[in-house]
Design a protein around this motif. Sequence first.
Motif, mmCIF file in Angstrom:
data_model
loop_
_atom_site.group_PDB
_atom_site.id
_atom_site.type_symbol
_atom_site.label_atom_id
_atom_site.label_comp_id
_atom_site.label_asym_id
_atom_site.label_seq_id
_atom_site.Cartn_x
_atom_site.Cartn_y
_atom_site.Cartn_z
ATOM 1 N N ARG A 57 0.842 -1.201 0.000
ATOM 2 C CA ARG A 57 0.000 0.000 0.000
ATOM 3 C C ARG A 57 0.878 1.252 0.000
ATOM 4 N NH1 ARG A 57 -3.283 -3.058 -1.367
ATOM 5 N NH2 ARG A 57 -5.274 -3.625 -0.379
ATOM 6 N N GLN A 58 1.460 1.537 -1.140
ATOM 7 C CA GLN A 58 2.377 2.665 -1.230
ATOM 8 C C GLN A 58 1.686 4.004 -0.972
ATOM 9 O OE1 GLN A 58 4.886 2.791 -4.668
ATOM 10 N NE2 GLN A 58 5.690 0.731 -4.355
ATOM 11 N N ASN A 59 0.407 4.101 -1.289
ATOM 12 C CA ASN A 59 -0.300 5.359 -1.068
ATOM 13 C C ASN A 59 -0.585 5.621 0.413
ATOM 14 O OD1 ASN A 59 -2.039 3.107 -1.266
ATOM 15 N ND2 ASN A 59 -3.813 4.425 -1.563
ATOM 16 N N TRP A 60 -0.275 4.656 1.263
ATOM 17 C CA TRP A 60 -0.359 4.862 2.710
ATOM 18 C C TRP A 60 0.998 5.246 3.300
ATOM 19 C CZ3 TRP A 60 -3.460 -0.053 4.650
ATOM 20 C CH2 TRP A 60 -4.735 -0.032 4.071
ATOM 21 N N ALA A 61 1.958 5.466 2.448
ATOM 22 C CA ALA A 61 3.334 5.671 2.905
ATOM 23 C C ALA A 61 3.468 6.849 3.870
ATOM 24 C CB ALA A 61 4.260 5.880 1.702
ATOM 25 N N HIS A 62 2.641 7.874 3.694
ATOM 26 C CA HIS A 62 2.745 9.049 4.570
ATOM 27 C C HIS A 62 2.407 8.711 6.020
ATOM 28 C CE1 HIS A 62 -1.469 8.783 3.441
ATOM 29 N NE2 HIS A 62 -1.790 9.612 4.437
ATOM 30 N N ILE A 63 1.686 7.617 6.225
ATOM 31 C CA ILE A 63 1.378 7.141 7.580
ATOM 32 C C ILE A 63 2.353 6.048 8.002
ATOM 33 C CG2 ILE A 63 -0.352 5.996 9.027
ATOM 34 C CD1 ILE A 63 -2.505 7.212 7.192
ATOM 35 N N LEU A 64 2.660 5.145 7.089
ATOM 36 C CA LEU A 64 3.466 3.971 7.424
ATOM 37 C C LEU A 64 4.953 4.294 7.604
ATOM 38 C CD1 LEU A 64 1.831 1.380 4.990
ATOM 39 C CD2 LEU A 64 1.509 1.561 7.471
ATOM 40 N N VAL A 65 5.488 5.198 6.799
ATOM 41 C CA VAL A 65 6.921 5.495 6.911
ATOM 42 C C VAL A 65 7.269 6.108 8.266
ATOM 43 C CG1 VAL A 65 8.840 6.822 5.960
ATOM 44 C CG2 VAL A 65 7.268 5.636 4.418
ATOM 45 N N PRO A 66 6.492 7.076 8.794
ATOM 46 C CA PRO A 66 6.790 7.552 10.156
ATOM 47 C C PRO A 66 6.749 6.433 11.195
ATOM 48 C CG PRO A 66 5.366 9.115 9.044
ATOM 49 C CD PRO A 66 5.451 7.906 8.152
ATOM 50 N N LEU A 67 5.807 5.488 11.044
ATOM 51 C CA LEU A 67 5.761 4.348 11.966
ATOM 52 C C LEU A 67 7.003 3.473 11.795
ATOM 53 C CD1 LEU A 67 2.001 3.278 11.633
ATOM 54 C CD2 LEU A 67 3.072 4.577 13.491
ATOM 55 N N TYR A 68 7.442 3.325 10.557
ATOM 56 C CA TYR A 68 8.676 2.578 10.275
ATOM 57 C C TYR A 68 9.864 3.239 10.957
ATOM 58 C CZ TYR A 68 12.667 0.864 7.560
ATOM 59 O OH TYR A 68 13.876 0.333 7.174
ATOM 60 N N VAL A 69 9.920 4.552 10.899
ATOM 61 C CA VAL A 69 11.018 5.295 11.525
ATOM 62 C C VAL A 69 11.046 5.045 13.034
ATOM 63 C CG1 VAL A 69 11.803 7.622 12.121
ATOM 64 C CG2 VAL A 69 11.182 7.086 9.757
#
Length: 245
Positions: free
Chosen positions: A82-94
């Motif tokens: 779900r690349q279009n969720w990246a704005h939420i998922l990437v901060p969680l990844y960080v």
Amino acid sequence: MSLRNFKTSNPVFNGYFWDDGKSSARTMSVAGIFIKSLGGILVIATITAYLWKLNEAGTPMRWFTLGGMLGAAVISVLISIRQNWAHILVPLYVVAKGFFLGGFSSYAHRNFPELPYQAIGVTIVTFFVMLILYQIRIIVVTKKLRSVVITATVSIMVVYIISWILSFFGIKTYIWGTSWFAIAFNILAAIVASFALLLDFDYIERYKNRAPKYKEWIATWGLLATLIWLYVEVLRLMQKLAIRF
């Protein structure tokens, strides 16, 4: 000479920064990737410093490290799907990577206080060396190079996953310990991680000012993942050399 006239093929040093809004705000920009990456690094550094203090106070780091690693892995899979969720998922990844690196680095910091800082220094130097090599086209990212780096990366990750699973059954594989074979594997992994940076640079250059804005988060995720991997390999290598010698 005006900076507006300075031309280069590298995404980090190109004229984008001096374009006065010629590029659409809705597309992926180098400045956006830079800001997001810098913010991610600061969050990871803050979490790591906090966990170091907890470790010095006697708090076990095992679950922080394991939880961060598994969390980052699951989130990475979700980002891929779900690349279009990246704005939420990437901060969680960080945040997950912050817990992983905080726990992982705390062991080295406790036994070899200077090693984490040295590993950070080596990672930064490697980043700029690879950036310069890419910038002046000493190394050109071709389809063949991309295929080799991706294959090597996947192979190394598979080895790590299998070794990690076997460790639950008390089976210690060759990549752990301080043998020369284990050290050679670390060196190989660090080299592959260094070359993976070239793929990140190439991705940014090919899609800057063209890809949708959310792709900035995808580029940030890829760049941070590679830098963290490189740092981990360098730190593990330094630990092994310090123990051995």
